[in-house]
Design a protein around this motif. Structure first.
Motif, PDB file in Angstrom:
ATOM      1  N   GLN A   3       0.838  -1.194   0.000  1.00 31.42           N
ATOM      2  CA  GLN A   3       0.000   0.000   0.000  1.00 31.42           C
ATOM      3  C   GLN A   3       0.882   1.257   0.000  1.00 31.42           C
ATOM      4  O   GLN A   3       0.596   2.229  -0.705  1.00 31.42           O
ATOM      5  N   ARG A   6       2.222   1.864  -3.429  1.00 38.18           N
ATOM      6  CA  ARG A   6       1.177   2.359  -4.302  1.00 38.18           C
ATOM      7  C   ARG A   6       0.923   3.851  -4.032  1.00 38.18           C
ATOM      8  O   ARG A   6       0.794   4.653  -4.936  1.00 38.18           O
ATOM      9  N   ASP A   7       0.888   4.176  -2.741  1.00 38.36           N
ATOM     10  CA  ASP A   7       0.661   5.579  -2.367  1.00 38.36           C
ATOM     11  C   ASP A   7       1.790   6.465  -2.882  1.00 38.36           C
ATOM     12  O   ASP A   7       1.568   7.569  -3.365  1.00 38.36           O
ATOM     13  N   HIS A  10       1.609   6.874  -6.671  1.00 33.20           N
ATOM     14  CA  HIS A  10       0.509   7.795  -6.957  1.00 33.20           C
ATOM     15  C   HIS A  10       0.975   9.247  -6.739  1.00 33.20           C
ATOM     16  O   HIS A  10       0.742  10.124  -7.575  1.00 33.20           O
ATOM     17  N   ARG A  11       1.682   9.468  -5.612  1.00 33.83           N
ATOM     18  CA  ARG A  11       2.124  10.828  -5.283  1.00 33.83           C
ATOM     19  C   ARG A  11       3.076  11.359  -6.369  1.00 33.83           C
ATOM     20  O   ARG A  11       2.959  12.493  -6.823  1.00 33.83           O
TER      21      ARG A  11
ATOM     22  N   ASP B 102      -2.472  12.817  -2.515  1.00 38.28           N
ATOM     23  CA  ASP B 102      -2.528  11.900  -1.371  1.00 38.28           C
ATOM     24  C   ASP B 102      -3.668  10.913  -1.602  1.00 38.28           C
ATOM     25  O   ASP B 102      -4.833  11.230  -1.423  1.00 38.28           O
ATOM     26  N   ARG B 103      -3.285   9.713  -2.025  1.00 38.36           N
ATOM     27  CA  ARG B 103      -4.272   8.723  -2.446  1.00 38.36           C
ATOM     28  C   ARG B 103      -5.210   8.307  -1.308  1.00 38.36           C
ATOM     29  O   ARG B 103      -6.420   8.213  -1.498  1.00 38.36           O
ATOM     30  N   SER B 104      -4.657   8.103  -0.131  1.00 35.43           N
ATOM     31  CA  SER B 104      -5.506   7.660   0.989  1.00 35.43           C
ATOM     32  C   SER B 104      -6.533   8.739   1.347  1.00 35.43           C
ATOM     33  O   SER B 104      -7.705   8.452   1.593  1.00 35.43           O
ATOM     34  N   ASP B 106      -7.659  11.007  -0.691  1.00 32.33           N
ATOM     35  CA  ASP B 106      -8.633  11.077  -1.787  1.00 32.33           C
ATOM     36  C   ASP B 106      -9.679   9.975  -1.664  1.00 32.33           C
ATOM     37  O   ASP B 106     -10.859  10.201  -1.954  1.00 32.33           O
TER      38      ASP B 106
END
Lengths: 201, 201
Positions: A3, A6-7, A10-11, B102-104, B106
């Protein structure tokens, strides 16, 4: 990939995207009246113009609307916007041209309607002008295209104009700042659903 | 060809057209809640949804709007429609995902927003639901697509739903009644014009 991985990916992707978009926004500094053309066979041309009417009114701008084909006075858009003192709303049609079946009458109707539009296009107090379904009057040659484009070109510099309708001409597209072709991927009407209040009228 | 010939040919052409169109209208008798998807890269998706909001309000319908990405509260559409008691308007975003990075965060924002949409989709008193920019939450997998489509499928039968945003999935298009792809032919932003009140916001 965890996770956290992935985060982080994404960033990083979003950082790159932000750099590109921020640069585009930094370069887009020009403010002027735009000509927008909404064409194509899909649903959404007139409704998009009416959404811009709402946006403009929300900012306290004055708006003029010419509906060139419609003759009906029971549409939701007219009922809603016509009570707003910021809008000058004109239903200028005799119905669709296949309803009237009378070319001379259609031309006379078109000329009367165009006189209303011309007045809006020379009024700098009017900040958004919607010329709904104007393209049909040009493609059927009910109005002279050169005259129409010249009036749009000479309008007040901060005035926005939205033209809707199928089959926008090359000359109109050339003059426009923003052009969207609404492509008809699917339409409920073809599946036997009638035009419905709130969606189509 | 004389003017009379031209008029007569026009009349004959329009008679044939009227026959075809009247027959299409005669067959289109179904009335039910529609799912409309407005996708593609061109300008006009959200504004078209807001035009349908105006139409619906003009017919006295109740409307719910979820803006999933926008966080700004200064748009013309919100200023205009939010004062109408017929509209339940929600700005549910944290800004674009490349701004938050910030995926989490979002995902949490998307889930909170979706709860608002789900309530609208189970309220038969709400006759039009706009899910503005929902597609991004699906393509970034912030929301589970199966869950979203199921909630849309199970909505009250007369409720219309409009989904906007680029890159609508095949599953969403398959479920929809009407789909327009807004093709970006030209955009003033690329010519250095900034987003302008009344047109873009």
């Amino acid at each position: 990939m965890t996770q956290d991985d992935r985060d982080q990916r994404h960033r990083q992707r979003m950082e790159r995207k932000k750099t590109v978009i921020d640069e585009q926004i930094r370069k887009a500094t020009d403010e002027r009246g735009l000509l927008l053309v909404l064409t194509g066979n899909g649903k959404g041309k007139s409704s998009s113009a009416f959404g811009m009417v709402a946006r403009a009114l929300g900012h306290g701008l004055k708006v003029g609307v010419c509906q060139f084909l419609k003759s009906r006075r029971d549409t939701g858009e007219e009922a809603y916007f016509n009570r707003d003192p910021g809008v000058d709303w004109h239903v200028l049609g005799d119905g669709f041209t296949w309803d009237t079946q009378d070319r001379s009458q259609d031309i006379a109707t078109a000329e009367r309607g165009w006189a209303v539009a011309e007045a809006m296009l020379s009024d700098s107090g009017c900040q958004l002008v919607v010329l709904d379904e104007l393209t049909y009057l040009l493609s059927y040659r009910y109005l002279d295209s050169g005259k129409v484009l010249e009036a749009i070109r000479r309008r007040p510099p901060m005035q926005h104009v939205v033209v809707t309708g199928r089959g926008a001409s090359d000359a109109l597209i050339e003059l426009a700042d923003t052009v969207t072709e609404m492509r008809d991927v699917k339409h409920a009407f073809r599946a036997g659903v009638k035009a419905q209040p709130g969606v189509d009228l």
